[in-house]
Design a protein around this motif. Structure first.
Motif, PDB file in Angstrom:
ATOM      1  N   TRP A 189     -21.684  41.290 -25.546  1.00 30.93           N
ATOM      2  CA  TRP A 189     -21.802  42.385 -24.590  1.00 30.93           C
ATOM      3  C   TRP A 189     -20.770  43.463 -24.873  1.00 30.93           C
ATOM      4  N   ARG A 190     -19.534  43.073 -25.204  1.00 28.02           N
ATOM      5  CA  ARG A 190     -18.493  44.070 -25.508  1.00 28.02           C
ATOM      6  C   ARG A 190     -18.890  44.914 -26.711  1.00 28.02           C
ATOM      7  N   ALA A 191     -19.429  44.292 -27.749  1.00 27.99           N
ATOM      8  CA  ALA A 191     -19.875  45.038 -28.935  1.00 27.99           C
ATOM      9  C   ALA A 191     -21.011  45.992 -28.554  1.00 27.99           C
ATOM     10  N   ALA A 192     -21.946  45.501 -27.758  1.00 23.30           N
ATOM     11  CA  ALA A 192     -23.054  46.351 -27.316  1.00 23.30           C
ATOM     12  C   ALA A 192     -22.545  47.487 -26.441  1.00 23.30           C
ATOM     13  N   ARG A 193     -21.553  47.210 -25.621  1.00 22.67           N
ATOM     14  CA  ARG A 193     -20.999  48.237 -24.723  1.00 22.67           C
ATOM     15  C   ARG A 193     -20.378  49.379 -25.507  1.00 22.67           C
ATOM     16  N   ARG A 194     -19.631  49.051 -26.571  1.00 23.53           N
ATOM     17  CA  ARG A 194     -19.040  50.110 -27.400  1.00 23.53           C
ATOM     18  C   ARG A 194     -20.128  51.015 -27.972  1.00 23.53           C
TER      19      ARG A 194
ATOM     20  N   THR B 168     -27.143  41.451 -23.921  1.00 25.35           N
ATOM     21  CA  THR B 168     -27.089  40.429 -24.966  1.00 25.35           C
ATOM     22  C   THR B 168     -28.414  39.698 -25.001  1.00 25.35           C
ATOM     23  N   ASP B 169     -28.689  39.071 -26.138  1.00 22.93           N
ATOM     24  CA  ASP B 169     -29.877  38.229 -26.205  1.00 22.93           C
ATOM     25  C   ASP B 169     -29.496  36.814 -25.785  1.00 22.93           C
TER      26      ASP B 169
ATOM     27  N   VAL C 290     -21.941  29.564 -25.718  1.00 25.61           N
ATOM     28  CA  VAL C 290     -22.236  30.852 -26.343  1.00 25.61           C
ATOM     29  C   VAL C 290     -21.326  31.914 -25.726  1.00 25.61           C
ATOM     30  N   ASP C 291     -20.675  32.709 -26.586  1.00 29.74           N
ATOM     31  CA  ASP C 291     -19.778  33.761 -26.124  1.00 29.74           C
ATOM     32  C   ASP C 291     -20.571  35.044 -25.856  1.00 29.74           C
ATOM     33  N   TYR C 292     -21.197  35.100 -24.684  1.00 32.19           N
ATOM     34  CA  TYR C 292     -21.988  36.272 -24.322  1.00 32.19           C
ATOM     35  C   TYR C 292     -21.116  37.500 -24.133  1.00 32.19           C
TER      36      TYR C 292
END
Length: 97
Positions: free
Chosen positions: A32-37, A62-63, A26-28
């Motif tokens: 995380w990068r998308a959530a960080r933006r 991330t989930d 899984v590419d966490y």
């Protein structure tokens, strides 16, 4: 204890492996990068509205399956500021009586 009357149930829920076990393949980092933006954008908006980061802030996460999550964390004063801002927005839209 955090003052929550249901502390035991919250503790049991936090032990759910689906909420913290990393799965192989899984590419966490991408989630995380998308959530960080988004968290950065929310934090900028909160700051522009006068909400101090020490009172309320968005946090990237991330989930269990790598999906982007943004959590809001803050002190009571920060939540009260957010409530005031949301009431102003609802009034501007004519959604609040």
């Amino acid at each position: 204890m955090d003052g929550d009357d249901d502390f035991g149930a919250e503790l049991v829920a936090s032990l759910d492996p689906d909420s913290w076990v990393w799965l192989p393949g899984v590419d966490y980092a991408a989630g995380w990068r998308a959530a960080r933006r988004t968290a950065d954008e929310v934090n900028s908006l909160l700051a522009a509205c006068g909400v101090d980061r020490s009172q309320l802030r968005a946090i990237a996460d991330t989930d269990a399956h790598g999906g982007a999550l943004v959590r809001l964390e803050g002190a009571l004063e920060g939540w009260m500021s957010l409530k005031e801002l949301l009431c102003l927005a609802a009034n501007a839209r004519g959604e609040l009586a």
